[in-house]
Write an enzyme that holds these catalytic residues in place. Sequence first.
Site, PDB file in Angstrom:
ATOM      1  CG  HIS A 309      41.591 -10.788  57.290  1.00 36.80           C
ATOM      2  ND1 HIS A 309      41.036 -11.536  58.317  1.00 36.80           N
ATOM      3  CD2 HIS A 309      40.784 -10.986  56.213  1.00 36.80           C
ATOM      4  CE1 HIS A 309      39.960 -12.151  57.878  1.00 36.80           C
ATOM      5  NE2 HIS A 309      39.780 -11.837  56.604  1.00 36.80           N
ATOM      6  CD  GLU A 320      45.372  -7.412  55.988  1.00 37.94           C
ATOM      7  OE1 GLU A 320      45.563  -7.356  57.220  1.00 37.94           O
ATOM      8  OE2 GLU A 320      45.120  -8.488  55.389  1.00 37.94           O
ATOM      9  CG  HIS A 346      39.880 -17.537  56.598  1.00 39.07           C
ATOM     10  ND1 HIS A 346      39.768 -17.078  57.890  1.00 39.07           N
ATOM     11  CD2 HIS A 346      39.243 -16.606  55.820  1.00 39.07           C
ATOM     12  CE1 HIS A 346      39.118 -15.937  57.904  1.00 39.07           C
ATOM     13  NE2 HIS A 346      38.781 -15.630  56.666  1.00 39.07           N
TER      14      HIS A 346
END
Length: 419
Positions: A309, A320, A346
Amino acid sequence: MAISQTERRVVITGLGVVSCLGHSVDTFWTNLLAGQCGIDRISLFDPTQFDCQIAAEVRNLDATGAFPSAKDERRTDRYMKFALVAAKEALLDSGLDLDRCNRDAIGAFLGSGIGGLHTTEEQHKILLSKGPGRLSPFMIPMLILNMASGLFSMFHGLRGPNLATCSACATSSHAIGEAWRTLKMGDADVMFAGGSEATITPLGIGGFCAMRAMSTRNAEPKRAARPFDADRDGFVMGEGAGVLVLENLEHARRRGARIYCEVMGYGNTADAHHMTVPSPEGEGAARCMRMALRSAGMAPEQISYINAHGTATPQGDICEAQAIRTVFGAHASRLAVSSTKGATGHMLGAAGAVEMAVCSKAIQTGVVPPTLNLDHPDPACDLDLVPHAAREMTVDAIVNNSFGFGGHNACLVARRYVG
């Protein structure tokens, strides 16, 4: 004899991408592997008053081929144009001849994290300046986030399952995962799945700036998005769409389809922790990856590559990385892990599907894309993060991570198709 749910296999046979790096999969993939970055100063409006003045815009998109007429195109929001162009490309890439298919068994799950923000802002200005009598009768259909999925089914006569997912930055990964479930259950033969986003507007940029979630490295737009780098200071907004064609294997084989990869598993969990902050040590993300691997019937050691991500937020990247270490143990050091958001920004609700297209191409070509701007890797993110340049390697199986505000986690597992 009927095929059971566990025996049904699901493959990816078509890809469509609209992004700052190109309006087709081939252009996007070429530019991504070349290390190009699509982030620049915002041109869609004057960003001078904003803390963040940069974004990854889609420029000069020709959407005419995705619409039955110019009138139909005029009645759509920017996010819908992106979705319909990507979906049309995925259809063409798949080689599906809809006239030879059962359209009752073809569906679409095309979502968006926010929907028609351009329309919302434009129509609000009209309301304030000219009054409610001047609002467009198409305002609501243009701004609701399910209409891209609805229009695609209308334009192509697809009468199978149809809905729009909305789970912030996990939106399009959830769309793909739920399409996979639909095919496994035998409720469709073919599913178009993905997401679209167009939030580079004053309200969209201003809102995320107010959260202090975005990079303010305005003088260096190409170096602003820095996933896993010690000098990261937030994400950079992107826009675009990603749509994939998922297909029952037997249906794909009967028509001689080209197969990119086989979708093996899907995880969907909640952090149940905070509106915007991930759960400590990535606990929710770890559970999601474990769920996806369990549903795939695969061990962590079978995974070659993770598309992270990796948004370049200070806390999110660490959580993460911790989750990957928790799930993969010693194998985490042997995995290639990269985030493509340094190149694309993003893309919010579109991110997961675009990144699943990346994973599909990585399996097909044996090349994984780089993590851009990783000049000073954060010691707290101690993984093989493929810095700066693409890497040739055998990619047998992948994990694709997407995590959204609200604590929404989605994880997809795919592998090289073995007949």
